[in-house]
Design an enzyme around this catalytic site. Structure first.
Site, mmCIF file in Angstrom:
data_model
loop_
_atom_site.group_PDB
_atom_site.id
_atom_site.type_symbol
_atom_site.label_atom_id
_atom_site.label_comp_id
_atom_site.label_asym_id
_atom_site.label_seq_id
_atom_site.Cartn_x
_atom_site.Cartn_y
_atom_site.Cartn_z
ATOM 1 N N CYS A 72 0.862 -1.181 0.000
ATOM 2 C CA CYS A 72 0.000 0.000 0.000
ATOM 3 C C CYS A 72 0.897 1.228 0.000
ATOM 4 O O CYS A 72 1.694 1.416 0.926
ATOM 5 C CB CYS A 72 -0.866 -0.028 1.257
ATOM 6 N N CYS A 175 -0.831 3.851 -6.380
ATOM 7 C CA CYS A 175 -1.748 3.187 -5.445
ATOM 8 C C CYS A 175 -1.922 1.759 -5.960
ATOM 9 O O CYS A 175 -2.138 1.559 -7.162
ATOM 10 C CB CYS A 175 -3.093 3.910 -5.420
HETATM 11 N N1 DGL Z 1 -4.053 0.369 -1.897
HETATM 12 C C1 DGL Z 1 -3.755 1.553 -1.146
HETATM 13 C C2 DGL Z 1 -2.517 2.280 -1.739
HETATM 14 O O1 DGL Z 1 -1.715 1.704 -2.447
HETATM 15 C C3 DGL Z 1 -4.819 2.594 -0.944
HETATM 16 C C4 DGL Z 1 -6.260 2.251 -0.925
HETATM 17 C C5 DGL Z 1 -6.991 2.996 0.157
HETATM 18 O O2 DGL Z 1 -7.247 4.199 0.011
HETATM 19 O O3 DGL Z 1 -7.249 2.344 1.161
HETATM 20 O O4 DGL Z 1 -2.317 3.429 -1.468
#
Ligand code: DGL
Length: 244
Positions: A72, A175
């Site tokens: 993430c 993301c």
């Molecule tokens: N998958 C997460 C990232 O790479 C973000 C998703 C969310 O906002 O929870 O930042």
């Protein structure tokens, strides 16, 4: 037996997991999604640090691990340093927008699409002070991906947000949820090169740490959701199975 934990707020981390699984087919993984607190990208940094600390405490309680992949970008930008200090016996591998790769590709503008927290994060912005980087927050996109919104609606959303940005040469997906819809980005930004960090993270893990796990593991994947309602659980199981 030691597990490699892949931690995200939702399904986005599966973009990293699938690369890890390809490169390290015999490792034992735990896919840990904090779907109860999803989305991370629209919280305050302070709140997200607290959430991340609690989740790591929980992970360490439940699983035998000393290698946690922050799959993430948002958690990485906001919390990785705090987590490293709080859990010195654990190796944290972060995921950051692949801006370096994009900079090798072009000297003109680079569009970085990310959550609001990542796009505004002072630490990551300071690392890339160049003025050819256009940070673009896409506040609702992770949620659209998480709930499986229709492709057309997603493409319209991306197109609308990018309407007024200056011309750019390539796109960095900042993301992990966005990496899952890389083909939709390619459809909206026709002819532009699109970068994501998934393969780089997996390669890094393979090079750096996997040796120590190789002989003890069986190639199993466990799933842990912080809101394990049966329907969501089943959806995650199916997504993970695609890569097993
Ligand atoms: N998958 C997460 C990232 O790479 C973000 C998703 C969310 O906002 O929870 O930042």
């Amino acid at each position: 037996m030691k597990n490699i934990v892949v931690y995200d707020s939702g399904i986005g981390g599966i973009s990293i997991y699938r690369q890890l699984k390809k490169m390290l087919p015999n490792a034992d993984f735990v896919y840990y999604a904090d779907n109860a607190a999803f989305p991370y990208g629209e919280k305050t940094s302070k709140r997200l640090v607290e959430i991340a600390l609690n989740n790591i405490r929980e992970i360490k309680k439940q699983f035998d691990t000393d290698l946690i992949i922050l799959a993430c970008n948002t958690v990485t930008c906001v919390a990785i340093e705090t987590l490293r200090k709080a859990f010195p016996d654990t190796v944290f591998v972060g995921t950051e927008p692949s801006i370096k790769q994009a900079m090798q590709y072009t000297a003109s503008n680079i569009l970085v699409a990310a959550t609001t927290l990542t796009a505004q994060n002072a630490r990551v912005r300071a690392r890339f002070p160049q003025n050819n980087i256009i940070w673009l927050a896409m506040p609702e996109l992770a949620e659209m991906v998480e709930k499986g919104e229709k492709d057309g609606v997603i493409c319209d959303y991306i197109e609308k947000l990018a309407e007024n940005v200056p011309p750019f040469d390539c796109v960095v997906l900042g993301c992990t949820h966005f990496t899952l819809i890389k083909d939709l980005f390619a459809g909206v930004f026709v002819g532009k090169k699109i970068f994501d960090g998934a393969q780089g993270v997996a390669q890094y893990v393979k090079n750096m740490k996997y040796k120590e796990y190789r002989n003890e593991t069986q190639g199993l994947t466990s799933l842990c959701l912080t809101d394990p309602n049966p329907e969501t659980y089943q959806k995650y199981v199916s997504l993970l199975r695609e890569y097993n």
